[in-house]
Write a protein that holds these residues in place. Structure first.
Motif, PDB file in Angstrom:
ATOM      1  N   TYR A  67      -8.107 -30.567  66.959  1.00  0.00           N
ATOM      2  CA  TYR A  67      -9.204 -31.460  67.587  1.00  0.00           C
ATOM      3  C   TYR A  67     -10.196 -30.579  68.110  1.00  0.00           C
ATOM      4  N   PHE A  68     -11.385 -30.752  67.849  1.00  0.00           N
ATOM      5  CA  PHE A  68     -12.482 -29.841  68.080  1.00  0.00           C
ATOM      6  C   PHE A  68     -13.280 -30.730  69.450  1.00  0.00           C
ATOM      7  N   ASP A  69     -13.467 -30.253  70.315  1.00  0.00           N
ATOM      8  CA  ASP A  69     -13.835 -30.926  71.638  1.00  0.00           C
ATOM      9  C   ASP A  69     -14.673 -29.760  72.622  1.00  0.00           C
ATOM     10  N   GLU A  70     -15.284 -28.984  71.885  1.00  0.00           N
ATOM     11  CA  GLU A  70     -16.039 -27.791  72.747  1.00  0.00           C
ATOM     12  C   GLU A  70     -17.335 -27.847  72.804  1.00  0.00           C
ATOM     13  N   GLU A  71     -18.169 -27.375  73.847  1.00  0.00           N
ATOM     14  CA  GLU A  71     -19.646 -27.103  73.718  1.00  0.00           C
ATOM     15  C   GLU A  71     -19.859 -25.901  73.075  1.00  0.00           C
ATOM     16  N   GLY A  72     -21.283 -26.010  72.446  1.00  0.00           N
ATOM     17  CA  GLY A  72     -21.641 -24.746  71.842  1.00  0.00           C
ATOM     18  C   GLY A  72     -21.690 -25.121  70.191  1.00  0.00           C
ATOM     19  N   ASP A  73     -22.110 -23.944  69.653  1.00  0.00           N
ATOM     20  CA  ASP A  73     -22.206 -24.012  68.087  1.00  0.00           C
ATOM     21  C   ASP A  73     -21.306 -23.451  67.546  1.00  0.00           C
ATOM     22  N   PHE A  74     -20.413 -24.127  66.626  1.00  0.00           N
ATOM     23  CA  PHE A  74     -19.182 -23.387  65.866  1.00  0.00           C
ATOM     24  C   PHE A  74     -19.150 -24.025  64.418  1.00  0.00           C
ATOM     25  N   VAL A  75     -18.610 -23.213  63.555  1.00  0.00           N
ATOM     26  CA  VAL A  75     -18.342 -23.612  62.195  1.00  0.00           C
ATOM     27  C   VAL A  75     -16.754 -23.480  62.018  1.00  0.00           C
ATOM     28  N   CYS A  76     -16.005 -23.757  60.871  1.00  0.00           N
ATOM     29  CA  CYS A  76     -14.944 -23.278  60.550  1.00  0.00           C
ATOM     30  C   CYS A  76     -14.993 -22.636  59.218  1.00  0.00           C
ATOM     31  N   ASN A  77     -13.775 -21.599  58.974  1.00  0.00           N
ATOM     32  CA  ASN A  77     -13.852 -20.804  57.756  1.00  0.00           C
ATOM     33  C   ASN A  77     -13.451 -21.413  56.536  1.00  0.00           C
ATOM     34  N   ASN A  78     -13.378 -20.767  55.407  1.00  0.00           N
ATOM     35  CA  ASN A  78     -13.254 -21.428  54.200  1.00  0.00           C
ATOM     36  C   ASN A  78     -11.648 -21.804  53.774  1.00  0.00           C
ATOM     37  N   PHE A  79     -11.074 -21.249  54.867  1.00  0.00           N
ATOM     38  CA  PHE A  79      -9.418 -21.752  54.645  1.00  0.00           C
ATOM     39  C   PHE A  79      -9.264 -23.216  55.178  1.00  0.00           C
ATOM     40  N   THR A  80     -10.385 -23.965  55.708  1.00  0.00           N
ATOM     41  CA  THR A  80     -10.148 -24.927  56.527  1.00  0.00           C
ATOM     42  C   THR A  80     -11.225 -25.957  56.092  1.00  0.00           C
ATOM     43  N   SER A  81     -11.098 -27.097  56.530  1.00  0.00           N
ATOM     44  CA  SER A  81     -12.024 -28.214  56.195  1.00  0.00           C
ATOM     45  C   SER A  81     -12.440 -29.175  57.459  1.00  0.00           C
ATOM     46  N   ILE A  82     -13.518 -29.770  57.664  1.00  0.00           N
ATOM     47  CA  ILE A  82     -13.787 -30.758  58.699  1.00  0.00           C
ATOM     48  C   ILE A  82     -13.527 -32.078  58.178  1.00  0.00           C
ATOM     49  N   LEU A  83     -12.542 -32.858  58.895  1.00  0.00           N
ATOM     50  CA  LEU A  83     -12.529 -34.275  58.636  1.00  0.00           C
ATOM     51  C   LEU A  83     -13.368 -35.021  60.071  1.00  0.00           C
ATOM     52  N   ARG A  84     -14.391 -35.876  59.513  1.00  0.00           N
ATOM     53  CA  ARG A  84     -15.223 -36.355  60.693  1.00  0.00           C
ATOM     54  C   ARG A  84     -14.815 -37.749  60.695  1.00  0.00           C
ATOM     55  N   PRO A  85     -14.374 -38.414  61.557  1.00  0.00           N
ATOM     56  CA  PRO A  85     -13.790 -39.807  61.378  1.00  0.00           C
ATOM     57  C   PRO A  85     -14.889 -40.581  61.705  1.00  0.00           C
ATOM     58  N   LYS A  86     -14.712 -41.539  60.820  1.00  0.00           N
ATOM     59  CA  LYS A  86     -15.575 -42.970  60.948  1.00  0.00           C
ATOM     60  C   LYS A  86     -15.406 -43.565  62.130  1.00  0.00           C
ATOM     61  N   ARG A  87     -16.163 -43.305  63.204  1.00  0.00           N
ATOM     62  CA  ARG A  87     -15.758 -43.995  64.563  1.00  0.00           C
ATOM     63  C   ARG A  87     -15.719 -45.553  64.498  1.00  0.00           C
ATOM     64  N   GLU A  88     -16.458 -46.237  63.335  1.00  0.00           N
ATOM     65  CA  GLU A  88     -16.416 -47.606  63.515  1.00  0.00           C
ATOM     66  C   GLU A  88     -14.893 -48.133  62.934  1.00  0.00           C
ATOM     67  N   LYS A  89     -14.168 -47.218  62.552  1.00  0.00           N
ATOM     68  CA  LYS A  89     -12.897 -47.768  61.938  1.00  0.00           C
ATOM     69  C   LYS A  89     -11.744 -47.007  62.660  1.00  0.00           C
ATOM     70  N   VAL A  90     -12.021 -45.815  63.057  1.00  0.00           N
ATOM     71  CA  VAL A  90     -10.890 -44.971  63.777  1.00  0.00           C
ATOM     72  C   VAL A  90     -11.183 -44.135  65.034  1.00  0.00           C
ATOM     73  N   PHE A  91     -10.202 -44.378  65.985  1.00  0.00           N
ATOM     74  CA  PHE A  91     -10.552 -43.471  67.074  1.00  0.00           C
ATOM     75  C   PHE A  91     -10.224 -42.039  67.082  1.00  0.00           C
ATOM     76  N   PRO A  92     -11.235 -41.038  66.791  1.00  0.00           N
ATOM     77  CA  PRO A  92     -10.860 -39.794  66.698  1.00  0.00           C
ATOM     78  C   PRO A  92      -9.459 -39.230  67.104  1.00  0.00           C
ATOM     79  N   LYS A  93      -9.142 -39.506  68.376  1.00  0.00           N
ATOM     80  CA  LYS A  93      -7.695 -38.757  68.995  1.00  0.00           C
ATOM     81  C   LYS A  93      -6.603 -39.478  68.382  1.00  0.00           C
ATOM     82  N   TYR A  94      -6.845 -40.569  68.015  1.00  0.00           N
ATOM     83  CA  TYR A  94      -5.560 -41.544  67.291  1.00  0.00           C
ATOM     84  C   TYR A  94      -5.402 -40.954  66.178  1.00  0.00           C
ATOM     85  N   LEU A  95      -6.581 -40.501  65.282  1.00  0.00           N
ATOM     86  CA  LEU A  95      -6.334 -40.052  63.905  1.00  0.00           C
ATOM     87  C   LEU A  95      -5.779 -38.700  64.104  1.00  0.00           C
TER      88      LEU A  95
END
Length: 392
Positions: free
Chosen positions: A80-108
């Motif tokens: 789970y990402f919950d940090e201040e500042g600018d970050f990206v992730c590397n090419n061995f990973t992917s970002i899954l951005r929850p659709k907040r109208e459907k799912v609560f991020p911490k629940y997912l």
């Protein structure tokens, strides 16, 4: 229920960029097995401003591991990402951005963590050229997630957060006891390099009556005697009696391989990082040791608690790592080499006082371990119920 692909936006692939001091890049080495990130060793890379704008992490994003893993740790860990500042992730990973109208991020997060913990993610991995990869598209399309109302999701997430926090705090208490034990060693004996108390020096050979190898008999699931192998010694210097095998030994040979309470066990063959694991046998049950272990019994000059602490100290680990030799991919330290290791020879009375303090600490640790087991069981029970859609 809903498919995972319905609950997240299109995955955002990671970037590696080039050497530089541009933006912070999170790698799988920053993943923990608790669903949170470790920021102790974050690298920086040069990545174009345009790509950063497209792929910058936002609070509430989940990062999933696409490549990596091992036979004992399937690919697909999630944090789970919950940090201040600018970050990206590397090419061995992917970002899954929850659709907040459907799912609560911490629940997912908790649901995907359960997917990995309970072996669901493993069904979506494949192996190519030695690297384990997650079939992310298929994982998104085929993974079903229980989907109660958003309000219920928030309550479930809070409950699981609290159970996770309880488990983590208990683990931290165990670490603090370990740090205390190391501190007591340094206070009483000082760093072996500086030897500020000017103790005599000698070898382990001066302190022991015998150093014997275990048997080469093959382990099995049945037999008369529990059979201790190298996996029954932990890197931290303790016995782990889970995953015990068994062996039959002729009565005439039993004395050669049987261990008794207070014997020091030394793992003579392992990977270079693990060779030299050293623990004290602390069970009253008769057990036999395998050939990869050395059984050490001391004379009146040494307390096994002192020698164990010495070999498990940072200094001791470094000595063992530097002296081991590799044989067909495995590192090895034989009985003669073990006995030749240089060691401080503090008075036995001082060693005994150290052993008394460590014994008290280990008694407290056993109580904390029981609490940890109970908190782990609680968390697993809650995760299973949430995973089955029963925690409502």
């Amino acid at each position: 229920m809903a498919y995972l692909k319905e609950l997240v936006n299109k995955p955002i692939s990671g970037e590696w960029g080039s050497d530089g001091e541009g933006i912070k890049v999170l790698r799988t080495t920053n993943f923990t097995n608790k669903g949170v990130l470790n920021f102790d060793n974050v690298v920086t890379r040069d990545i174009s401003a345009k790509i950063i704008e497209q792929k910058k992490l936002q609070k509430g994003d989940l990062i999933i591991e696409k490549s990596g893993g091992s036979p004992t740790q399937p690919v697909g860990r999630v944090v789970y990402f919950d940090e201040e500042g600018d970050f990206v992730c590397n090419n061995f990973t992917s970002i899954l951005r929850p659709k907040r109208e459907k799912v609560f991020p911490k629940y997912l997060l908790h649901m995907l963590f359960a997917n990995h913990k309970f072996g669901i993610t493993k069904m979506f991995q494949n192996k190519t050229t030695g690297i384990i990869n997650l079939q992310l598209t298929r994982y998104l399309e085929k993974s079903n997630i229980p989907l109660p109302s958003l309000e219920t999701q928030k309550k479930i997430a809070q409950l699981l957060d609290e159970a996770t926090s309880l488990r983590n705090k208990t683990q931290e208490i165990l670490k603090e006891y370990e740090t205390l034990a190391q501190s007591i060693f340094l206070d009483m004996f000082s760093d072996p390099v500086t030897n500020k108390f000017k103790f005599q020096k000698g070898t382990i050979r001066d302190l022991i009556n015998e150093a014997k190898y275990g048997t080469s008999e093959k382990a099995s699931d049945e037999g008369k005697y529990p059979y201790l192998r190298m996996n029954n010694l932990t890197y931290e210097g303790y016995m782990d009696y889970s995953n015990i095998k068994y062996v039959n030994i002729p009565d005439k040979d039993l004395h050669k391989y049987l261990v008794k309470k207070g014997d020091l066990l030394f793992n003579r063959t392992n990977s270079k990082e693990l060779v030299g694991k050293t623990a004290i046998f602390d069970s009253a049950d008769p057990m036999v040791i395998a050939g990869y272990l050395i059984r050490v019994r001391f004379n009146e000059k040494a307390n096994p608690f002192f020698v164990r602490a010495y070999l498990n100290s940072k200094y001791g680990k470094l000595v063992l790592r530097n002296m081991c030799k590799s044989i067909v991919g495995m590192a090895n330290i034989n009985a003669q080499e073990l006995q030749n290791i240089l060691i401080l020879h503090p008075p036995i009375e001082l060693q005994n006082k150290f052993a008394e303090k460590i014994t008290l600490i280990e008694q407290q640790k056993e109580l904390v371990k029981q609490e940890l087991k109970e908190s782990e069981n609680l968390l697993n029970c809650l995760l299973q119920k949430a995973f089955r859609g029963e925690l409502v």
